[in-house]
Design a protein around this motif. Structure first.
Motif, PDB file in Angstrom:
ATOM      1  N   SER A  35       1.299  -0.777   0.272  1.00 42.20           N
ATOM      2  CA  SER A  35      -0.299   0.103   0.639  1.00 42.20           C
ATOM      3  C   SER A  35       0.881   1.197   0.294  1.00 42.20           C
ATOM      4  CB  SER A  35      -1.203   0.014   0.721  1.00 42.20           C
ATOM      5  OG  SER A  35      -1.757   1.478   1.021  1.00 42.20           O
TER       6      SER A  35
ATOM      7  N   ASP B 282       1.427  -0.124   4.493  1.00 42.45           N
ATOM      8  CA  ASP B 282       1.292  -1.772   4.670  1.00 42.45           C
ATOM      9  C   ASP B 282       2.288  -2.430   5.629  1.00 42.45           C
ATOM     10  OD1 ASP B 282       1.910  -1.866   2.341  1.00 42.45           O
ATOM     11  OD2 ASP B 282       0.765  -3.523   2.307  1.00 42.45           O
TER      12      ASP B 282
ATOM     13  N   GLU C   6      -3.017  -6.667   5.833  1.00 47.61           N
ATOM     14  CA  GLU C   6      -3.952  -5.503   4.832  1.00 47.61           C
ATOM     15  C   GLU C   6      -4.274  -6.509   3.516  1.00 47.61           C
ATOM     16  OE1 GLU C   6      -3.120  -1.565   2.089  1.00 47.61           O
ATOM     17  OE2 GLU C   6      -1.791  -3.003   2.504  1.00 47.61           O
TER      18      GLU C   6
ATOM     19  N   ALA D 227      -6.863  -5.560   0.119  1.00 51.90           N
ATOM     20  CA  ALA D 227      -7.053  -4.370  -1.065  1.00 51.90           C
ATOM     21  C   ALA D 227      -7.505  -4.606  -2.423  1.00 51.90           C
ATOM     22  CB  ALA D 227      -5.731  -3.791  -1.349  1.00 51.90           C
TER      23      ALA D 227
ATOM     24  N   GLU E 216      -8.096  -3.572  -6.726  1.00 51.10           N
ATOM     25  CA  GLU E 216      -7.799  -2.271  -7.715  1.00 51.10           C
ATOM     26  C   GLU E 216      -8.782  -2.485  -8.774  1.00 51.10           C
ATOM     27  OE1 GLU E 216      -3.957  -1.465  -8.006  1.00 51.10           O
ATOM     28  OE2 GLU E 216      -3.637  -1.877  -5.582  1.00 51.10           O
TER      29      GLU E 216
ATOM     30  N   THR F 101      -9.886   2.233  -5.645  1.00 51.60           N
ATOM     31  CA  THR F 101      -9.049   1.099  -4.997  1.00 51.60           C
ATOM     32  C   THR F 101      -9.894   0.998  -3.599  1.00 51.60           C
ATOM     33  OG1 THR F 101      -7.108   1.813  -6.005  1.00 51.60           O
ATOM     34  CG2 THR F 101      -6.821   0.506  -3.363  1.00 51.60           C
TER      35      THR F 101
ATOM     36  N   ALA G 199      -9.374  -1.242   0.152  1.00 53.53           N
ATOM     37  CA  ALA G 199      -8.555  -1.627   1.048  1.00 53.53           C
ATOM     38  C   ALA G 199      -9.293  -1.513   2.766  1.00 53.53           C
ATOM     39  CB  ALA G 199      -7.168  -0.963   1.194  1.00 53.53           C
TER      40      ALA G 199
ATOM     41  N   TYR H 188      -7.782  -2.614   6.656  1.00 47.36           N
ATOM     42  CA  TYR H 188      -6.274  -3.182   7.226  1.00 47.36           C
ATOM     43  C   TYR H 188      -6.275  -3.164   8.825  1.00 47.36           C
ATOM     44  CZ  TYR H 188      -6.182   2.058   8.712  1.00 47.36           C
ATOM     45  OH  TYR H 188      -6.744   2.767   9.058  1.00 47.36           O
TER      46      TYR H 188
END
Length: 1004
Positions: free
Chosen positions: A137, A241, A704, A706, A708, A719, A721, A723
């Motif tokens: 990230s 991250d 994390e 994510a 995209e 995006t 994400a 975490y």
């Protein structure tokens, strides 16, 4: 320390020997291999786009270290073999690959990419990676974002533009500091949450260099990042991250901020001059009482207290001061205009092998407070890059030198401006002298005779050497040096006192702080890259050795024969050394990275670091940190490859650990100091800190996931994400009983702090025509900070500060019940039901001051020669409301809302009855009210944080470009908050200013 120093030195020697041996071995067996290589030939050609030749296009041979740049005419020359693939890449254009056959000349025309997001190269610190291939990230802004903002600190340029990055300015005083939180607070220590700053590969210390007694007029000490000129910055990347930060080990627990300065580009010599001028003003004042409202409050207060004859010192109501006079003291003392001027000049250019850039800037800022106060910064920046003819050897040098001079008032008049009675006398008498109104008025301008000066000189230099030992193997050395000299003075002349009030006994005094900090960095590295038929492998290994020394001297002098000598410590009658020390910080690490890419759709990235720090005792100095990140580019799968909607799709995950050694130097040792007291001609020592060799690194675990996605040729790029970070083994000062002789002992506390959150970034290309372009960027962050565990909390001194299961940023307050209709006093709840109101039993309501969510909406619009960029920042939060200095009825002005006060039994009023101070029950009720949830209010806001309008002036001379600019910062705010500026969290200090500037830029 000696043993550790030997470990550091020997580790460096061993690694250096290993590099030399590897270099010798590889060069000896490389020669026969080179004989078998295919015949090389010289390839020339040109690169252009639809409008003409393109200079500075990167041309490389795929899988090799050979590369060059096109000149100002788009021409290039490179050595390649038949069958090699040439890669042509340029920011904002689609990358083109051309296979070399038997031709000697190649012509390439590049096409503009709608967004080019996936091809952007992101700086990850020790390596760079394409946006589409990164597994970690990383948020990024470029010089285009920075140049549109009239700010003096690079941290201000980052506000609102990065998801998960919360930045708060500490005040409107020039040179002030910033609070930076990347994905929440990990440490229980206030000074343990700062990120690591890397400038051109060199760690830059963000530790405070100021001293509280010399900069009392500021909400915080001088920001070290002020020495970085925003106009010299090419890009800022924030690593968040574990995958992105673990390679920095113990220094990356709170995130990493990578600042890359501008570099020269190949082409003809270019000159650039940028000049701006502007003004700054306070964004918002508090609505206070006018004279009529104020006097009515005061007289009612005396009546409520049964006082019929006003005291002799009640000058505002006893006839001493004019009751028909009104002054808006906020406008009088804070309503001035700060003048801001900035000019920068640069020259750059070079050939395909050597590029250079030299720049200098001068910035000055005055203040909104009356008086001759100014901040100035002069900065020089240079960058030189060179490559050998065969592209094997490269050297890059970047350096910067900054001089800052800052003179600010030692007393901030913000609180005074809010407290002064509206009918207080004029500031000057008929002769133009400070008015003391027959000794009845403490003139606030007298405090401005005390001032603070900060003189800072910063040098930062970096050299990167690299050599391609083999086509796939590169050795690199990163050398860095920083040198900071900071000298502060706080001047307090005896003339700040009323000349009629015991003038002869007033004593002038001077406070000095001298801080010097030097740092040396050496980082050898080896990187091996290899492209296979359907995959690629990238391996990086290296080491870091850093040495930092800080020396400080705090001194005070009193009694000067004349104020003309007051800045000379030698002229003081008495001198005291308040503190003097020299600290050394040594740090060593070995790091590595392995990146494997299979079919450009499955990527795994593993990083690790073995850290050693001199800040821990024997056996605790070393720790290992690491992370694994993985990415799946599912849009490359056959079932999605031909999709007309989904143009890009990537799922990535990371997990790893990082640490923290931000505790200061020598914290584990028995340390001694002196208070300067002389006993029988000897100044003795006193113990300051207890020995504790068992405390070690704080550790953070980060996870994390994510997604995209890009749609319709990446015109919409989204995006998402999620975490979660857990920080344990907290390094804190554990309180000790007073009988031990120490207030605390540094140790690892068995407490765990968790930060969870989601981040959303959305970029849309709304229109992309030849004359009209419009794009939008949106960021949104929502985070939750929680104290997961704290064994023994109830019996510790932290019991009144933290609650397990609640954020670490909470405050404990009384539960406000309103104004009692019968007594007219504020009331709070008896939460424990014991019939008494006590802090221990009833001040237990938890209020969370962490923003619920924050983000920004940015739009960029271009129509022919016109460009418009504006950003709205928004925050959903609760915050402290305006806190009056005393109960309503005292000799202090109040918010105009306090006109709705209790008058008689049965009234349902918002505020309690006024008191002059004689009603102890009313004073006690007010103090509880101040510590209740009544003072926690909605501090949400939407702010036009930045706006920039520019026009490219069409000139007949094609060699000259002229741009006219208008820029604004903190322009407009929408908020229900009544306490002034909702973004600012220090109510007694000057808030950030609204800044408007206009300027012109010439390029030729």
């Amino acid at each position: 320390m000696n043993k550790f120093s030997f470990i550091l030195k020997s580790g460096t020697i061993n690694f250096s020997l290993a590099v030399l041996v590897l270099f010798f071995c590889t060069t000896t067996w490389a020669s026969p291999l080179s004989l078998r290589q295919q015949t090389q030939q010289q390839i020339t050609g040109t690169v252009s786009d639809a409008s003409g030749p393109l200079p500075a296009v990167t041309v490389t041979v795929k899988g090799k270290t050979i590369g060059t740049l096109t000149d100002q005419n788009g021409y290039f020359s490179i050595t390649a073999a038949v069958g090699d693939t040439l890669i042509f890449s340029f920011m904002g254009y689609k990358t083109v690959e051309v296979t070399v056959n038997n031709q000697n000349t190649i012509k390439v025309q590049l096409q503009e990419d709608a967004t080019a997001l996936k091809e952007v190269t992101v700086n990850a610190g020790y390596y760079s990676v394409k946006e589409k291939e990164r597994t970690g990230s990383i948020a990024k802004i470029t010089s285009k974002d920075i140049e549109n903002q009239p700010v003096s600190n690079v941290l201000a340029a980052m506000q609102g533009r990065m998801a998960g990055v919360d930045i708060i300015q500490d005040g409107g005083t020039a040179g002030g500091g910033f609070q930076v939180k990347i994905r929440g607070l990990n440490s229980l220590r206030a000074d343990g949450n700062a990120p690591l700053y890397i400038i051109d590969g060199v760690p830059f210390s963000s530790e405070t260099i100021g001293y509280n007694n010399t900069t009392t007029g500021m909400a915080s000490s001088t920001s070290p990042l002020n020495s970085i000129n925003p106009n010299d910055v090419e890009s800022i990347e924030v690593l968040k991250d574990a995958d992105a930060t673990a390679i920095y080990g113990s220094r990356g627990a709170n995130g990493v901020v990578l600042i890359t300065t501008k570099k020269g580009k190949a082409g003809k010599t270019k000159f650039s001059i940028n000049s701006t001028t502007g003004v700054g003003r306070v964004t918002k004042f508090i609505d206070l009482m006018n004279t009529e409202q104020y006097l009515a409050m005061r007289k009612k207060a005396f009546a409520n207290d049964g006082i019929t004859t006003y005291p002799a010192n009640a000058f505002d109501v006893n006839g001493t001061w004019d009751e028909n006079r009104y002054t808006n003291w906020q406008k009088e003392l804070l309503g001035g205009t700060a003048e801001i001027n900035n000019i920068q000049a640069s020259v750059s250019g070079g050939s395909a092998l050597t590029q250079y850039l030299f720049s200098g800037t001068r910035r000055t800022e005055s203040t909104v407070i009356p008086g001759d106060f100014n901040y100035s910064r002069t900065a020089f920046h240079t960058n030189i890059n060179h490559s050998s003819d065969n592209g094997k050897f490269k050297i890059a040098f970047s350096g910067g030198y900054t001089l800052q001079d800052n003179k600010q008032p030692s007393a901030d008049l913000t609180r005074v401006a809010r407290n002064l009675a509206p009918n207080a006398p004029a500031l000057y008498d008929a002769n133009g002298n400070l008015n003391w109104e027959n000794n009845t008025f403490q003139n606030p301008l007298a405090a401005l005779n005390t001032y603070s000066t900060v003189d800072t000189k910063d040098l930062l230099a970096n050299v990167v050497l690299s050599y391609a030992i083999l086509p796939n193997l590169v050795a690199k050395a990163n050398l860095g040096y920083t040198d900071t000299h900071n000298f502060e003075q706080r001047v307090i002349p005896h003339t700040i006192a009323n000349p009629s009030s015991n003038f002869t006994s007033a004593v002038s005094s001077l406070w000095n702080n001298t801080t010097e900090r030097q740092s040396h960095l050496f980082e050898p590295q080896l990187q091996w890259k290899k492209d296979f038929a359907s995959s690629s492998l990238d391996i990086l290994v290296g080491a870091t050795t850093q040495y930092q020394q800080t020396s400080r001297l705090f001194a005070n002098g009193q009694g000067f024969a004349s104020n003309t000598l007051i800045t000379n410590m030698a002229s003081a009658n008495t001198k005291n050394v308040l503190g003097s020390d020299i600290t050394v910080y040594k740090y060593q690490a070995f790091f590595g990275r392995v990146n494997y890419n299979y079919k450009e759709r499955y990527i795994i990235n593993a990083t690790g670091r073995r850290d050693g720090s001199s800040r821990f005792g024997p056996g605790k100095q070393f720790a290992t940190f690491g992370a694994v990140g993985a990415a799946w580019l599912f849009s490359k799968e056959s079932f999605l490859k031909e999709s007309s909607v989904l143009s890009f799709g990537k799922l990535r995950m990371s997990y790893g650990t990082s640490g923290n050694d931000q505790i200061g130097d020598y914290q584990f040792l028995n340390t001694y100091g002196t208070n300067g007291l002389n006993y029988q001609g000897i100044v003795g020592l006193e113990p300051i800190r207890l020995y504790n060799p068992d405390f070690g690194w704080e550790s953070s675990t980060k996870l994390e996931a994510a997604l995209e996605t890009g749609f319709w040729q990446d015109r919409v790029f989204l995006t998402l994400a999620w975490y979660t970070n857990r920080s344990s083994n907290q390094l804190v000062g554990i309180p000790l009983p007073g009988t031990t002789g120490y207030s605390s002992i540094n140790a690892n506390l068995d407490a765990t702090v968790a930060n969870k959150g989601v981040e959303v970034t959305l970029r849309t290309v709304n229109w992309n025509g030849s004359d009209f372009k419009w794009s939008t960027n949106i960021t949104l962050s929502a985070a939750r900070n929680t104290l997961v565990s704290f064994p023994g909390l109830a019996g510790s001194t932290f019991a009144n500060r933290y609650v397990v299961g609640q954020p670490t940023s909470i405050v404990k307050v009384y539960e406000y019940q309103g104004v009692n209709p019968q007594t007219g006093l504020y009331e709070v709840a008896d939460l424990n039901g014991d019939g008494l109101i006590t802090a221990a039993g009833d001040k237990q309501k938890v209020m969370d001051l962490t923003p619920e969510y924050f983000g920004a909406i940015q739009n960029q619009v271009q129509y022919k020669n016109w460009q418009l960029d504006f950003l709205f920042q928004f925050v959903k939060q609760q915050t402290n409301g305006y806190t009056p200095s005393a109960p309503n009825g005292y000799f202090f002005n109040q918010s105009s809302a306090l006109t709705n006060v209790w008058q008689q039994a049965g009234d349902n009023a918002t505020y309690q009855m006024p008191t002059s101070g004689q009603n102890s029950a009313a004073v006690t009720a007010f103090n509880r009210y101040m510590d209740s949830d009544a003072l926690i209010v909605d501090g949400s806001y939407i702010r036009l944080k930045n706006i920039a309008i520019s026009y490219d002036v069409p000139l007949q001379s094609k060699g000259i470009q002229c741009k006219i600019m208008f820029q604004g910062q903190n322009v407009l705010t929408f908020t229900p908050y009544k306490g002034g500026d909702p973004e600012f969290r220090f109510t007694g200090y000057l808030p950030p200013l609204r800044v408007l500037t206009a300027g012109v830029q010439l390029n030729f």
